[in-house]
Scaffold this motif. Sequence first.
Motif, PDB file in Angstrom:
ATOM      1  N   SER A 209       0.861  -1.189   0.000  1.00  0.00           N
ATOM      2  CA  SER A 209       0.000   0.000   0.000  1.00  0.00           C
ATOM      3  C   SER A 209       0.897   1.238   0.000  1.00  0.00           C
ATOM      4  N   PRO A 210       1.414   1.619  -1.158  1.00  0.00           N
ATOM      5  CA  PRO A 210       2.376   2.730  -1.221  1.00  0.00           C
ATOM      6  C   PRO A 210       1.812   4.019  -0.621  1.00  0.00           C
ATOM      7  N   MET A 211       2.654   4.698   0.164  1.00  0.00           N
ATOM      8  CA  MET A 211       2.247   5.930   0.823  1.00  0.00           C
ATOM      9  C   MET A 211       2.915   7.157   0.207  1.00  0.00           C
ATOM     10  N   LEU A 212       4.037   6.957  -0.466  1.00  0.00           N
ATOM     11  CA  LEU A 212       4.759   8.074  -1.073  1.00  0.00           C
ATOM     12  C   LEU A 212       5.656   7.533  -2.175  1.00  0.00           C
ATOM     13  N   ARG A 213       6.179   8.428  -2.988  1.00  0.00           N
ATOM     14  CA  ARG A 213       7.053   8.020  -4.082  1.00  0.00           C
ATOM     15  C   ARG A 213       8.422   7.596  -3.543  1.00  0.00           C
ATOM     16  N   ASP A 214       9.079   6.695  -4.287  1.00  0.00           N
ATOM     17  CA  ASP A 214      10.387   6.211  -3.861  1.00  0.00           C
ATOM     18  C   ASP A 214      11.340   7.369  -3.592  1.00  0.00           C
ATOM     19  N   ALA A 215      11.400   8.335  -4.506  1.00  0.00           N
ATOM     20  CA  ALA A 215      12.329   9.453  -4.378  1.00  0.00           C
ATOM     21  C   ALA A 215      12.092  10.232  -3.093  1.00  0.00           C
ATOM     22  N   GLU A 216      10.844  10.399  -2.714  1.00  0.00           N
ATOM     23  CA  GLU A 216      10.517  11.135  -1.486  1.00  0.00           C
ATOM     24  C   GLU A 216      11.049  10.401  -0.261  1.00  0.00           C
ATOM     25  N   TYR A 217      10.898   9.082  -0.255  1.00  0.00           N
ATOM     26  CA  TYR A 217      11.392   8.322   0.891  1.00  0.00           C
ATOM     27  C   TYR A 217      12.920   8.322   0.935  1.00  0.00           C
ATOM     28  N   TYR A 218      13.570   8.178  -0.210  1.00  0.00           N
ATOM     29  CA  TYR A 218      15.031   8.229  -0.223  1.00  0.00           C
ATOM     30  C   TYR A 218      15.512   9.541   0.395  1.00  0.00           C
ATOM     31  N   GLY A 219      14.913  10.650  -0.019  1.00  0.00           N
ATOM     32  CA  GLY A 219      15.303  11.955   0.492  1.00  0.00           C
ATOM     33  C   GLY A 219      15.083  12.082   1.985  1.00  0.00           C
ATOM     34  N   PHE A 220      14.006  11.448   2.480  1.00  0.00           N
ATOM     35  CA  PHE A 220      13.716  11.500   3.913  1.00  0.00           C
ATOM     36  C   PHE A 220      14.703  10.658   4.710  1.00  0.00           C
ATOM     37  N   VAL A 221      14.872   9.383   4.345  1.00  0.00           N
ATOM     38  CA  VAL A 221      15.579   8.444   5.211  1.00  0.00           C
ATOM     39  C   VAL A 221      17.094   8.503   5.068  1.00  0.00           C
ATOM     40  N   TYR A 222      17.598   8.938   3.923  1.00  0.00           N
ATOM     41  CA  TYR A 222      19.024   8.845   3.641  1.00  0.00           C
ATOM     42  C   TYR A 222      19.901   9.518   4.702  1.00  0.00           C
ATOM     43  N   PRO A 223      19.596  10.744   5.135  1.00  0.00           N
ATOM     44  CA  PRO A 223      20.467  11.372   6.142  1.00  0.00           C
ATOM     45  C   PRO A 223      20.566  10.573   7.440  1.00  0.00           C
ATOM     46  N   TYR A 224      19.520   9.807   7.771  1.00  0.00           N
ATOM     47  CA  TYR A 224      19.514   9.027   9.005  1.00  0.00           C
ATOM     48  C   TYR A 224      20.334   7.742   8.907  1.00  0.00           C
ATOM     49  N   LEU A 225      20.674   7.311   7.709  1.00  0.00           N
ATOM     50  CA  LEU A 225      21.373   6.037   7.517  1.00  0.00           C
ATOM     51  C   LEU A 225      22.880   6.217   7.681  1.00  0.00           C
ATOM     52  N   TYR A 226      23.275   6.750   8.825  1.00  0.00           N
ATOM     53  CA  TYR A 226      24.702   6.997   9.069  1.00  0.00           C
ATOM     54  C   TYR A 226      25.172   6.223  10.306  1.00  0.00           C
ATOM     55  N   TYR A 227      24.691   6.600  11.472  1.00  0.00           N
ATOM     56  CA  TYR A 227      24.939   5.811  12.685  1.00  0.00           C
ATOM     57  C   TYR A 227      23.754   4.873  12.881  1.00  0.00           C
ATOM     58  N   LEU A 228      24.027   3.593  13.097  1.00  0.00           N
ATOM     59  CA  LEU A 228      22.975   2.596  13.279  1.00  0.00           C
ATOM     60  C   LEU A 228      23.214   1.871  14.598  1.00  0.00           C
ATOM     61  N   ASP A 229      22.185   1.741  15.419  1.00  0.00           N
ATOM     62  CA  ASP A 229      22.385   0.963  16.647  1.00  0.00           C
ATOM     63  C   ASP A 229      21.173   0.102  16.961  1.00  0.00           C
ATOM     64  N   THR A 230      21.446  -0.943  17.705  1.00  0.00           N
ATOM     65  CA  THR A 230      20.409  -1.879  18.127  1.00  0.00           C
ATOM     66  C   THR A 230      20.833  -2.525  19.432  1.00  0.00           C
ATOM     67  N   SER A 231      19.869  -3.056  20.154  1.00  0.00           N
ATOM     68  CA  SER A 231      20.142  -3.704  21.432  1.00  0.00           C
ATOM     69  C   SER A 231      20.938  -4.988  21.221  1.00  0.00           C
ATOM     70  N   LEU A 232      21.695  -5.375  22.240  1.00  0.00           N
ATOM     71  CA  LEU A 232      22.396  -6.663  22.203  1.00  0.00           C
ATOM     72  C   LEU A 232      21.497  -7.808  22.667  1.00  0.00           C
ATOM     73  N   ASP A 233      20.299  -7.487  23.137  1.00  0.00           N
ATOM     74  CA  ASP A 233      19.403  -8.531  23.631  1.00  0.00           C
ATOM     75  C   ASP A 233      17.967  -8.216  23.228  1.00  0.00           C
ATOM     76  N   HIS A 234      17.395  -9.043  22.354  1.00  0.00           N
ATOM     77  CA  HIS A 234      16.030  -8.831  21.851  1.00  0.00           C
ATOM     78  C   HIS A 234      15.064  -9.891  22.388  1.00  0.00           C
ATOM     79  N   ARG A 235      15.443 -10.524  23.478  1.00  0.00           N
ATOM     80  CA  ARG A 235      14.551 -11.498  24.101  1.00  0.00           C
ATOM     81  C   ARG A 235      13.501 -10.787  24.944  1.00  0.00           C
ATOM     82  N   TYR A 236      12.420 -11.485  25.267  1.00  0.00           N
ATOM     83  CA  TYR A 236      11.272 -10.837  25.901  1.00  0.00           C
ATOM     84  C   TYR A 236      11.145 -11.065  27.400  1.00  0.00           C
ATOM     85  N   GLU A 237      11.411 -12.270  27.884  1.00  0.00           N
ATOM     86  CA  GLU A 237      11.189 -12.522  29.308  1.00  0.00           C
ATOM     87  C   GLU A 237      12.465 -12.752  30.110  1.00  0.00           C
ATOM     88  N   ASN A 238      13.613 -12.659  29.505  1.00  0.00           N
ATOM     89  CA  ASN A 238      14.848 -12.956  30.208  1.00  0.00           C
ATOM     90  C   ASN A 238      15.205 -11.870  31.224  1.00  0.00           C
TER      91      ASN A 238
END
Length: 287
Positions: A209-238
Amino acid sequence: MKNISFLIAVSLLSLFACKPVLQFEEIYFESNVVAYDSENKNEGLRIEYQTETSEYLNKLKEEYPLNEVLEKADSDLQKVLKILDWTSSRWKHNGNNSPKSNDGLSILKEAETGAEFPCFAFAIVLKDQLNANGFKARTIYLKTKNARKSKYPPGHVATEVYLNDLGKWVFMDAQFNVLPVLDQQPLNAVEFQKAITLQSPGLKLLSLSPMLRDAEYYGFVYPYLYYLDTSLDHRYENETRTSFEGKTAIMLVPLGAKELRRINFWNMDIDHCFYSHSLRDFYARPI
């Protein structure tokens, strides 16, 4: 009309001075050429994912079943696209209203009352529903090159999922209902950034269900794709959470870039991340 378009293009280009500029249709933005270490890995660093039965995921699956949504999906890619589309349609984006609790089940219940939430809520619900339906998924936090001193919000939140039949991590953004591919091959966040940088002809966004044109999304997200981080633990009950050298998250930093240790906009010091240049650290196959 052509003269007006030309003047607009010249004005936009002048804003970037002599910096490399990318263009997709009428969208212009500054290019960031980045590189990472693809050879080395930090021994002992491990990112944990849910492997055992989860009471929380079972409850989510019971209260928000996706059996009909996933009907006739005959590949991992088709399944995650359907889960992405379902998640994206639960509420409209509102960057000024955070959910009362940061778990997918609570967010979905609150959304049913008419509440609307920011990007991170979409990312959490997508991650939880992917995990509830047999995938390994994680929330991924994206930050701009100038995140330390930016006068504007320097971050965005998305999701990555591991597709077993392709043997790779894949980037997804439920706020915009998009999944990037290059020559029909799904991309992770680093691959997506590179494809935009190279303006690869085979780059496109998949969406039911497209919400915007590809070019618009590239322009939006590209500056954010520099530093990337995520948790070391994605478990739920531990109760015991995985850490490495006293840190509970990993931040992927481009070679030659400074470690991001503070974000002035949020008056926030970053002291929970292990900093790595290694793609093998960040994109290790989930066990």
